[in-house]
Design a protein around this motif. Structure first.
Motif, mmCIF file in Angstrom:
data_model
loop_
_atom_site.group_PDB
_atom_site.id
_atom_site.type_symbol
_atom_site.label_atom_id
_atom_site.label_comp_id
_atom_site.label_asym_id
_atom_site.label_seq_id
_atom_site.Cartn_x
_atom_site.Cartn_y
_atom_site.Cartn_z
ATOM 1 N N THR A 23 -14.320 -2.485 -2.836
ATOM 2 C CA THR A 23 -12.894 -2.607 -2.582
ATOM 3 C C THR A 23 -12.317 -1.203 -2.586
ATOM 4 O O THR A 23 -12.503 -0.458 -3.548
ATOM 5 C CB THR A 23 -12.193 -3.474 -3.642
ATOM 6 N N ASP A 24 -11.675 -0.852 -1.491
ATOM 7 C CA ASP A 24 -11.043 0.456 -1.358
ATOM 8 C C ASP A 24 -9.535 0.271 -1.286
ATOM 9 O O ASP A 24 -9.047 -0.572 -0.520
ATOM 10 C CB ASP A 24 -11.521 1.168 -0.087
ATOM 11 N N VAL A 25 -8.818 1.038 -2.068
ATOM 12 C CA VAL A 25 -7.359 1.024 -2.049
ATOM 13 C C VAL A 25 -6.902 2.280 -1.315
ATOM 14 O O VAL A 25 -7.186 3.403 -1.765
ATOM 15 C CB VAL A 25 -6.771 0.981 -3.477
ATOM 16 N N PHE A 26 -6.243 2.079 -0.183
ATOM 17 C CA PHE A 26 -5.743 3.173 0.636
ATOM 18 C C PHE A 26 -4.234 3.314 0.468
ATOM 19 O O PHE A 26 -3.531 2.319 0.270
ATOM 20 C CB PHE A 26 -6.026 2.900 2.121
ATOM 21 N N VAL A 27 -3.754 4.541 0.572
ATOM 22 C CA VAL A 27 -2.322 4.814 0.580
ATOM 23 C C VAL A 27 -2.007 5.601 1.846
ATOM 24 O O VAL A 27 -2.833 6.397 2.319
ATOM 25 C CB VAL A 27 -1.865 5.590 -0.676
ATOM 26 N N ARG A 28 -0.844 5.341 2.387
ATOM 27 C CA ARG A 28 -0.420 6.057 3.592
ATOM 28 C C ARG A 28 0.525 7.171 3.173
ATOM 29 O O ARG A 28 1.580 6.922 2.606
ATOM 30 C CB ARG A 28 0.260 5.116 4.576
ATOM 31 N N ARG A 29 0.087 8.398 3.436
ATOM 32 C CA ARG A 29 0.883 9.575 3.094
ATOM 33 C C ARG A 29 0.867 10.529 4.281
ATOM 34 O O ARG A 29 -0.186 10.773 4.869
ATOM 35 C CB ARG A 29 0.315 10.293 1.877
ATOM 36 N N ASN A 30 2.034 11.051 4.596
ATOM 37 C CA ASN A 30 2.145 12.021 5.695
ATOM 38 C C ASN A 30 1.510 11.497 6.984
ATOM 39 O O ASN A 30 0.817 12.231 7.689
ATOM 40 C CB ASN A 30 1.522 13.367 5.295
ATOM 41 N N GLY A 31 1.706 10.204 7.233
ATOM 42 C CA GLY A 31 1.255 9.612 8.482
ATOM 43 C C GLY A 31 -0.227 9.284 8.578
ATOM 44 O O GLY A 31 -0.715 8.955 9.649
ATOM 45 N N ARG A 32 -0.952 9.370 7.454
ATOM 46 C CA ARG A 32 -2.375 9.026 7.522
ATOM 47 C C ARG A 32 -2.792 8.229 6.293
ATOM 48 O O ARG A 32 -2.184 8.323 5.227
ATOM 49 C CB ARG A 32 -3.239 10.269 7.682
#
Length: 140
Positions: free
Chosen positions: A116-125
């Motif tokens: 399980t990977d938790v991604f965050v969107r920062r600065n458009g990526r």
């Protein structure tokens, strides 16, 4: 339809676009891992990236350092079955069963794991903040 309610067809379509973007990020990240390129791998994670396993919490920098030194390499990585993607605003969770072949200090390891990977969107990526993995049980 209420004035501020989103158009369901637009919301569904935009969700599908974001899900496809995340799946592409995950594929490219896996390719970077198999390429054993620590700098390329680092481009897919946050500075605070951690890995969680049965051994506890490890700073992602330790993983990157092992790859950079050549002590840890991967020669194969693949997804078994579908990937579950859930987008929650600027956060997304991807869960999949992943197999990989790794070599740690010359010894080969075959892994079959749920990740399980938790991604965050920062600065458009999108960047991964946390990876949790656990061994998969063999199919009965």
């Amino acid at each position: 339809m209420a004035r501020n309610a989103p158009d369901p067809s637009t919301t569904s379509s935009s969700t599908e676009v974001v899900e496809a973007e995340l799946l592409a990020v995950a594929r490219n990240w896996a390719e970077a891992i198999v390429a054993n390129d620590a700098d390329r791998i680092a481009a897919f994670v946050t500075q605070d990236w951690v890995l969680v396993s049965d051994a506890g919490i490890s700073p992602g920098q330790e993983f990157l350092d092992l790859v950079a030194s050549g002590a840890l390499t991967h020669s194969a990585m693949g997804v078994v079955g579908p990937t579950r993607v859930r987008v929650l605003g600027a956060t997304a969770v991807l869960t999949a069963r992943v197999t990989n072949t790794a070599h740690y200090r010359g010894q080969q390891f075959e892994a079959d794991e749920w990740t399980t990977d938790v991604f965050v969107r920062r600065n458009g990526r999108w960047a991964c903040e946390l990876t949790h993995y656990t061994a998969a049980r063999p199919h009965s």
